[in-house]
Structures are given as C-alpha cells and as structure tokens.
Design a protein around this motif. Structure first.
Motif: not given
Length: 411
Positions: A70, A76-77, A79-80, A244, A303-304, A310, A314
C-alpha cells in the motif's frame, strides 16, 4: 452467514451451478473480476517485498513488491485497488440480488430485514477476523467487511429508488464528506504531532488547502478519537497507525453507489456494445476528474481516508476493470482461461476468511512442520515465492473442493 449447497438443476451462465436464492442469472465477468481481486489478497502470502530486499538490484522485483504494498498516503498501487474493487462489485451485483428476491415474492420489508441482518454479520465478521490472535475483542471499523457493512443498508435502500435519486445521493455523499474535512480546522503551531502518530514535516503531508486531508490531523481522525474510545480497549485510542478511519464508510458508500450504477447498466437490456462504451467512457471521465481534483489541490487522492477524489478516481479504474473482464468473458466468450479465478470469485467470502483469517497461517506453519524448518532454504532469495506459492495453491484447492461439492458461503 449461510453455507449453501447448490443443486445441479440450476445452471448459471458460466456453466457452473447456482443456488435458487442467488441471482437468477450470474454474470461470469463479475465472478472473474471478483476472483482476480481476491487472488491479489490471497497472494499476500507470497512476500514479494522479501524477494525484493534479497535482490536489491532487480527493478523487476522492486516493481512487483510495490504492486503488492500500500502506498504511504496519496495515489495508489495495484494492491490499493483490492478494497475499492471488492466494494464496487457489491454495488454491481445488487440489482441482480434484489431482482432475484423480488421474483421470489420478497416484500420490501423482508428485503430490508435481510439487509440489516447482512450488514450486522459483515460488521461482526470484520471485527472477528481483526480480533484473531488478540488479547481481547479488537473493535475496529476500517477494514473492508465492516466498511461495507456500515453502508450496505443505505445502499439497498437507494437501490429501491430511481437512478436519478442514486446519482443525487452519490453527489450528496461526496460533497458532504468533502465539506466535513474542508471545514475542520487545520492543526495549530502547538499541535502535538507525535501524539497523533505523525512525524513533524512528514514528507507525505500536503500543504495549503489540501492539508485538510493530512494523516491523523483531519475530521475523521478527530471523530475516531471520540468514537473508538466508546468501546472496551487495552489502552486509550489516540490514532490509527495507518491513518485509516471509521468514517471512511461514508465515501465507501459512494464507491458502492458507483457499482450500483454500473450494475443497473449491466442488468439492463441495452446491447453489449453500448454497455462497454458506457463503462469505458465513464471510467476515463472519472479517472480524469479524480486527477484534476488532486493536482489542483481541491481534494487529494488518498485511499486510506477514502477521500472523495479517491472514490471518483478508483471508481473510474473499477469501471475499466469491469469493462475489461466483461469484454473478454461475456462478449468475446473467452472463459476457459478464467477458471482459476472463477473458483475464487464464486466463493469470495470463503476466500476472504481463508486469506484474512487463521487458515492461511495454519497452512504455512504445517508446511514447516511436515517438511522441516529448512525445507525451502536451498532456494535462496526465491524461497518466499516457492513457499508462498504452495500456500496459495493449497488455499485455492480448498476453494476448488468447495466448488466441486457445490458449497458456497453467502451472507
């Protein structure tokens, strides 16, 4: 949560069999997309970062390790994209689920009661999985299952209204969440960053207006400092190490609404070509809009804390993923290659519990018990690939056994 044994006289469009309680017509591409997402999660057992550390000069393994991690805060990656994709697909399949239940005579009241029960199970399951190996119940609400559970009932209610109402709700959710952060005051010069788990001058912090979305100095962090301490804890909650937050379920609902809008189109009588066009255009427009919000400093892509940018950014990627799998699986009818993913996607809750629960660790420990503590040492830097690959394959075999026995876990 229920375990369903699926009778053979109810074939799905994928050639597998389905439960009468499931949607009448499964969309194969959705199962494959979900399987792809869950495979990324299950594949965490292959620690690519360990391989990259052992081979520091390899750019290939460095890129692979980044894709499985992450990002620290913004952008992002690969995985995100696990959580937004899983969340997006909840919305995509909802029109099929509601149609199936209504066709079986379920009233709105029954539908909503079932929805409330499902929401509660998702929340409790998320807490249970996060509490494994803990001294006490770990009341946390930022993981995928609890985030979905917190917003799912609202999503189902919206699904009963027109698409116009759904779009308005999406705008209200994103704008309202944006304003809550934008109006929350920035930390003053006396703010104790260490107490919030953030280094002073952290390189990933934003400046200017975008600073309203910095780690553990924002509106959602302030809410959790009150909310999380309402539950029994070993020590006072002061911050989440990853930044988060509980309130991310609000913009996460936005992601589910985007999936609902996609599901409305997918479940319509519109020609496949027009569906593809809608998915692709919508995907690129959302991505472009999310990037614009980020680069202008209006709202960063994080993302978090699931910023509105996001959700939009996304969500656009999710639309393109859906278009990709829909084009190959349902339009081009190229399904044979996807069987490995189909097995995972049709039992996603089981896959989630296997990957995020204790089963993965039991399998991994069993390999060393039965083959010896040094059975993979001779492979050198690639030991994580070999051992993790074995664990991943065994996890898949469990899901394959369930698939062959027609056992599907649903909530």
């Amino acid at each position: 949560m229920t375990v369903k044994s699926i009778p053979e006289e109810n074939p799905s469009v994928t050639g597998a069999v389905i439960n009468p309680a499931m949607p009448v017509s499964r969309v194969a591409s959705v199962d494959v997309y979900r399987g792809f997402v869950m495979l990324l999660m299950m594949a965490e057992v292959i620690s690519l970062s360990d391989i990259s550390k052992a081979l520091p000069e390899s750019s290939f393994w460095r890129i692979m390790a980044f894709s499985q991690s992450h990002v620290e805060w913004s952008w992002l990656s690969l995985h995100d994209m696990i959580q937004p994709s899983f969340t997006f697909l909840v919305g995509v399949v909802l029109p099929y689920s509601i149609m199936s239940r209504r066709n079986k005579g379920a009233s709105v009241r029954n539908l909503l009661l079932h929805t409330l029960k499902r929401s509660l199970i998702l929340i409790l399951l998320g807490i249970f999985l996060r509490s494994m190996n803990s001294e006490q119940t770990n009341f946390t609400f930022e993981d995928t299952l609890t985030q979905i559970g917190l917003g799912y009932t609202l999503l189902v209610v919206l699904a009963l209204y027109s698409q116009r109402v759904q779009v308005i709700a999406l705008v209200v959710v994103l704008v309202g969440y944006f304003l809550a952060f934008a109006l929350y005051p920035l930390p003053g010069p006396e703010f104790d960053y260490a107490a919030a788990g953030v280094k002073v001058g952290w390189e990933h912090n934003f400046n200017g207006f975008a600073a309203h979305w910095n780690k553990n100095t924002n509106f959602a962090w302030a809410f959790d400092n009150w909310f999380m301490n309402l539950f029994p804890r070993e020590r006072e909650f002061r911050f989440n190490r990853g930044g988060y937050s509980t309130l991310s379920f609000i913009p996460t609902l936005g992601t589910m609404i985007l999936g609902l809008l996609a599901g409305n189109v997918l479940n319509s009588q519109v020609a496949h070509a027009r569906k593809m066009k809608f998915f692709i255009i919508t995907g690129f427009v959302l991505i472009a809009f999310g990037i614009l919000l980020h680069v202008t400093g209006i709202n960063p892509v994080v993302k978090r804390i699931w910023t509105p940018a996001w959700t939009i950014f996304s969500g656009g990627i999710c639309f393109l993923f859906l278009a990709f799998f829909f084009g190959i699986i349902d339009i081009a009818d190229k399904k044979k290659w996807s069987f490995f993913l189909m097995v995972i996607g049709m039992n996603s809750i089981a896959a989630y519990c296997i990957a995020d629960g204790g089963i993965r660790n039991v399998i991994n420990e069993s390999l060393y018990i039965h083959f010896g503590q040094n059975f993979d040492k001779g492979i050198g830097a690639y030991a994580p690939l070999f051992t993790g690959g074995l664990v991943l394959f065994i996890m898949w075999l469990i899901l394959y056994w369930m698939y062959k026995k027609k056992i599907f876990i649903k909530i």
